[in-house]
Design an enzyme around this catalytic site. Structure first.
Site, short mmCIF file in Angstrom:
data_model
loop_
_atom_site.label_atom_id
_atom_site.label_comp_id
_atom_site.label_asym_id
_atom_site.label_seq_id
_atom_site.Cartn_x
_atom_site.Cartn_y
_atom_site.Cartn_z
N GLU B 156 24.46 23.45 7.49
CA GLU B 156 23.72 23.00 8.72
C GLU B 156 23.27 24.08 9.61
OE1 GLU B 156 26.59 21.90 7.36
OE2 GLU B 156 25.85 20.18 6.20
N HIS B 228 31.10 9.15 8.45
CA HIS B 228 29.97 8.70 8.04
C HIS B 228 29.37 7.39 8.98
CE1 HIS B 228 31.55 10.63 4.79
NE2 HIS B 228 30.20 10.79 4.23
#
Ligand SMILES: Cc1ncc(C[n+]2csc(CCOP(=O)(O)OP(=O)(O)O)c2C)c(N)n1
Ligand SMILES: [Mg+2]
Lengths: 509, 439
Positions: B156, B228
């Protein structure tokens, strides 16, 4: 510059997709023109020294202490170079020389061989010998038992997610040998960091099926995460497993920290860390940070890469252009080995040796296990969208780690068909029993939502924001818990049905 | 091969309430006309955005009045600007086409439009080549080629930094971070580099035309747990220079995303992942934008201002409905002055951008109502609610008739098994409305 390496990777893929799979020549060793071994790296080789050596330092000619890695030549030569290296220009280099030609390079080793003991059919590779560590039949059959248990666990939980009975699941199909083989090489006092696909290693270490199921259901017996974490996010200090969290590669610098702590701890000399990670995770900055720190600071750690060809849909050709993960080991001065991850014997042998090197040298060792993710990435994935189903089928037929290992055991007469049948029956019964039990149990107390957010010293109070927010939920539950239907139904799932939170006076449990 | 066997079916009375009833799901799926790309198999098989979860007693997301289900309504969206310069009647004067699309379909439309209209635009991120795990880039690699739509290595910080560099020389980078939960490795690049680049370079970088947009799904789906279901937007509030946009629906997403891609500021575009499938609207198929940095009053009202963004707007609207028409069981809890048929008029505001906050227009709005409730999924500490409440309290103190209410997650990680009681759901918003209205 990168081309030769790319070709090598692509050709791996092409091979996999060959139509005449069974006529494919079995790879049993390196091509004849390449020497099978590179430089020997004795266990006692210490970490490369990051700071300039004291000019008065003399390497011990007996033990070779101070000897740099991967360097050919006599101790005398090295001794001579010692002086050269104390020049500030040469700091941080193992050995170099002045050259008048430019010598560009893009790989440290010309090729990295893949160590194996058994071929795809379970026969010893040409001239191969069974290593000593593998000659205890008991351990091997236990390894095999776990390797056959995990597919049953995976199947039941995978299907149950499909039916909406658990929220998520990840299988390890195809990687049984890599995971169980490496677990078998470790000792019970060792520390383990997983990525998330290593439940089998956990079972090998004695984590009970009931606890595994409890975590996946997040029920009241889930002592690891108390219902807070998604399935497969185990946490089991009792067997040395550090909590699994979803962010990739974050476990790696932590493992380096544990390794260093072991190195310092007099009572834990001889213990070791194993840290699992994927081919995808190895692209994260944390991977490099971890290997860098461990290589400089030391501490016994096995960096075990499960190179299974994919990170979700991303094939390894999109992940790296160098020679796999193994090629990065030498860059950090780590002893490194690539192993056939579908050969349980080879993995066990390799990791045993890795462990010996790590413990004796108090340093990191990198093992790259080449395998293939046969299952979907997780229950949220359908891999047929990005790879041909035939490719997967081929792997399960031609290179099935379970069949390979079983064939070997049967050949040695260490395993029989009767034992196999009994085992399959027992596995199925055990798993279904644990599953049914876990499914019936209620969820933990609702108050567990608020516990453990802050670590609180004995006698201290939980920070006020938690007490207040818990009390606020309690007030709302008292007011609406019976008259608002969605809440009335929902709270029944928990032990005490939310009453514990409604008791606003309580200060956490 | 491991043995296969099926499991006994769970009894109807099982406590498990993870999945919507068949009717809810059936209806949802029937509505998918996402650019003709979904087949029945696709709809069933993963990789899939999380299923929308019908909670009995609450209308499902797809039925929510926030979603515009007719072409007329869609084309009347405030601020809609068609890039061809013609109005809602289009260049022919005979109107414009719309198509039923869910949120991921609308995002995909915007991405395709951006690539088609700007040869210097590229799309990249983890798994985007095959369509992305939430299907937002489905078919784009096939359409625009591997050079413009590509997988990156799994990093990322790499993705964010690469995007900054790519944009700095005048090109358009559209990056995807697979989950908002995994944006933290990119935090340094985003907060220290993207946000500060323009300032640090005296306005020189990115070179003219350069633009960086980072998309990431956020929010709870009911069963995502710690990693999540997070809503990390609060962490970016201090990153002056980095705009943070959160769309509420397919029409909004397409227009705001196209604006973001064409805006010179770096933009973090956070998509409520539960809406990917569940929210379906008639989306104009032409190239259009919506204004960045302006809040929208999605429901007019005079008694109280309810402020939110993204998914909780649906909850807010449900709470307003609940207040207007409470079931008999809740009636006794209503103070006399709030009982129907007394018409309570609640204004609903979609912030749309949370950094910088569209503060002036919000202040003007709340001056009219004098009562404010803010709703978001993230916990209160370090979040949009407290930030906004501070500003509103300072700027409109003498207009306020009640303390500013905040309904949010708790200051805990998002806990899987307890997510229903973590999220600000309809009854919690309802309760805060009662409290604030009767103060
Ligand atoms: C920091 C971070 N980024 C992205 C993800 C989403 N994600 C989960 S698993 C995965 C692929 C990992 O692949 P690999 O490391 O090869 O392990 P494998 O799944 O193959 O075992 C991705 C991208 C994540 N969990 N964490
Ligand atoms: Mg992988």
């Amino acid at each position: 510059m990168l081309r030769p390496i790319k070709i090598c990777i692509i050709s791996r893929h092409v091979k996999v997709r060959q139509p005449h799979i069974l006529s494919r020549p079995l790879i049993t060793g390196p091509p004849p023109n390449i020497p099978p071994k590179h430089y020997q790296t004795p266990t006692s080789t210490p970490l490369p020294h990051p700071t300039p050596l004291d000019p008065s330092f003399q390497p011990d000619p007996e033990t070779g202490d101070g000897k740099p890695l991967y360097v050919p030549g006599s101790p005398a030569e090295r001794h001579a170079s010692q002086g050269r290296r104390s020049s500030p220009l040469r700091r941080g280099m193992h050995e170099s020389w002045w050259a008048k030609e430019m010598g560009w390079f893009n790989a440290v080793a010309k090729t990295i061989p893949t160590f194996r003991i058994l071929d795809e059919e379970g026969n010893l590779v040409k001239d191969g010998m069974i290593p000593e560590v593998c000659q205890t039949h008991l351990q091997l059959s236990f390894t095999y038992k776990i390797m056959t248990l995990i597919p049953v666990v995976d199947n039941v939980l995978y299907q149950s997610q499909r039916q909406g009975r658990i929220s998520f699941y990840m299988q390890c199909a195809g990687e049984e040998a890599a995971i169980v083989g490496s677990a078998a090489a470790m000792r019970s006092g060792d520390e383990m960091f997983g990525q998330y696909r290593e439940s089998a290693a956990l079972l090998y270490r004695g984590f009970p099926l009931n606890s595994l199921m409890a975590q996946c259901f997040g029920n009241v017996e889930d002592l690891g995460s108390k219902g807070r974490m998604m399935p497969v996010h185990y946490s089991a200090p009792e067997v040395g497993l550090h909590t699994i969290t979803s962010p990739l590669a974050t476990q790696m610098p932590q493992a380096a920290g544990v390794a260093y702590a072991l190195k310092l701890d007099e009572n834990r000399q001889g213990d070791c860390v194993i840290c699992y990670f994927g081919d995808g995770a190895a692209s994260e900055g944390d991977f490099h940070a971890a290997l860098g720190m461990n290589s400089v600071l030391g501490g016994p750690c096995i960096w075990f890469c499960r190179n299974n060809g994919f990170a979700i849909s991303t094939p390894i050709i999109d992940q790296y252009a160098g020679d796999g993960i193994a090629s990065r080991g030498p860059a950090y001065g780590l002893d490194t080995l690539r192993v056939d991850g579908n050969d349980a014997l080879a993995v066990l042998t390799a990791v045993r040796e890795a462990r010996r090197r790590a413990v004796e040298g108090q340093k990191g060792v990198l093992v790259e296990a080449m395998t293939y993710r046969v299952g979907h990435h997780s229950t949220s994935d359908d891999s047929s969208k990005y790879r041909p189903v035939e490719e997967v089928q081929e792997w399960t037929v031609v290179d099935n780690p379970l069949q390979r290992f079983r064939a070997f055991l049967v050949n040695k007469e260490w395993w029989s068909e009767r034992e196999e049948n009994d085992l399959l029956k027992k596995n199925k019964a055990d798993v279904l029993k644990a599953f049914a039990r876990a499914e019936k149990l209620p969820k933990p107390k609702l108050g567990e939502m608020f516990n453990d957010v802050w670590a609180v010293a004995k006698g201290e109070e939980v920070p006020h924001v938690i007490i207040e927010q818990r009390a606020e939920l309690g007030r709302l539950l008292k007011k609406y818990g019976d008259v608002w239907e969605p809440w009335r139904r929902e709270r029944k799932r928990y032990v005490e049905e939310g009453e514990d939170v409604m008791d606003c006076a309580s200060r956490g449990s | 091969m491991p043995p296969r066997f099926s499991l006994p079916c769970r009894s109807a009375s099982a406590y498990f309430s993870k999945r919507p009833g068949p009717s809810v799901l059936g209806r949802l799926r029937g509505q998918h006309v996402d650019a003709g790309l979904s087949s029945p198999r696709r709809a069933r098989a993963a990789p899939s955005p999380p299923e929308a979860q019908g909670v009995e007693g609450e209308p499902s997301i797809s039925e929510n009045q926030l979603l515009l289900s007719s072409a007329q309504e869609a084309l009347a969206t405030p601020g809609l600007h068609f890039t061809d310069g013609h109005g809602p009647l289009g260049p022919t004067g005979r109107g414009r086409q719309t198509r039923r699309m869910n949120l991921y379909g609308a995002i995909r439309e915007a991405l395709g439009t951006a690539l088609g209209s700007n040869p210097k635009a590229v799309i990249f991120g983890e798994d985007v080549a095959f369509g992305g795990v939430f299907r937002c880039s489905m078919g784009l690699m096939e359409e625009f080629g591997k050079k413009r739509v590509f997988n990156t290595p799994l990093s990322e910080q790499g993705i964010a930094g690469f995007g900054i560099g790519f944009a700095s020389v005048g090109a358009t980078a559209i990056a995807e971070i697979q989950f908002g939960d995994y944006i933290f490795p990119a935090f340094d690049q985003l907060v220290n580099e993207a946000a500060k680049q323009h300032y640090a370079s005296g306005g020189a970088y990115p070179l003219p035309g350069g633009s960086l947009t980072i998309r990431a799904p956020i929010g709870s789906v009911g069963h995502g747990g710690l990693y999540h279901s997070q809503s990390p937007e609060g962490f970016f509030l201090g990153a002056a220079g980095l705009k943070v946009v959160i769309p509420r629906s397919p029409i909004q997403a397409k227009g705001l995303l196209l604006s973001a891609i064409r805006d010179p500021s770096p933009i973090l575009f956070l998509e409520p992942k539960i809406l990917y499938r569940a929210a379906v609207e008639e989306v104009p198929i032409d190239d259009y934008t919506l204004p960045l940095g302006q809040m929208e009053i999605v429901r007019p009202g005079t008694d109280l201002t309810l402020i939110s963004y993204g998914l909780p707007l649906y909850t807010c609207l449900n709470a307003i409905t609940l207040l207007h028409d409470p079931p008999a069981t809740l009636m006794p809890l209503l103070p006399d002055k709030l009982r129907p048929p007394r018409p309570i008029s609640i204004q609903l505001i979609d912030l749309r951008m949370i950094n910088p906050l569209p503060i002036n227009s919000v202040v003007e709005a709340i001056k009219q109502t004098g009562r404010v409730v803010i709703v978001h999924e993230a916990g209160p500490s370090g979040g949009v609610g407290n930030n906004l409440a501070g500003e509103l309290g300072r700027r409109a103190f003498e207009y306020l008739e009640a303390p500013i209410g905040l309904v949010s997650g708790w200051d805990t990680p998002v806990p899987l098994t307890f997510e229903r009681f973590y999220q600000p759901d309809v009854i919690r918003v309802f309760d805060k409305l009662l409290e604030t209205l009767s103060y």
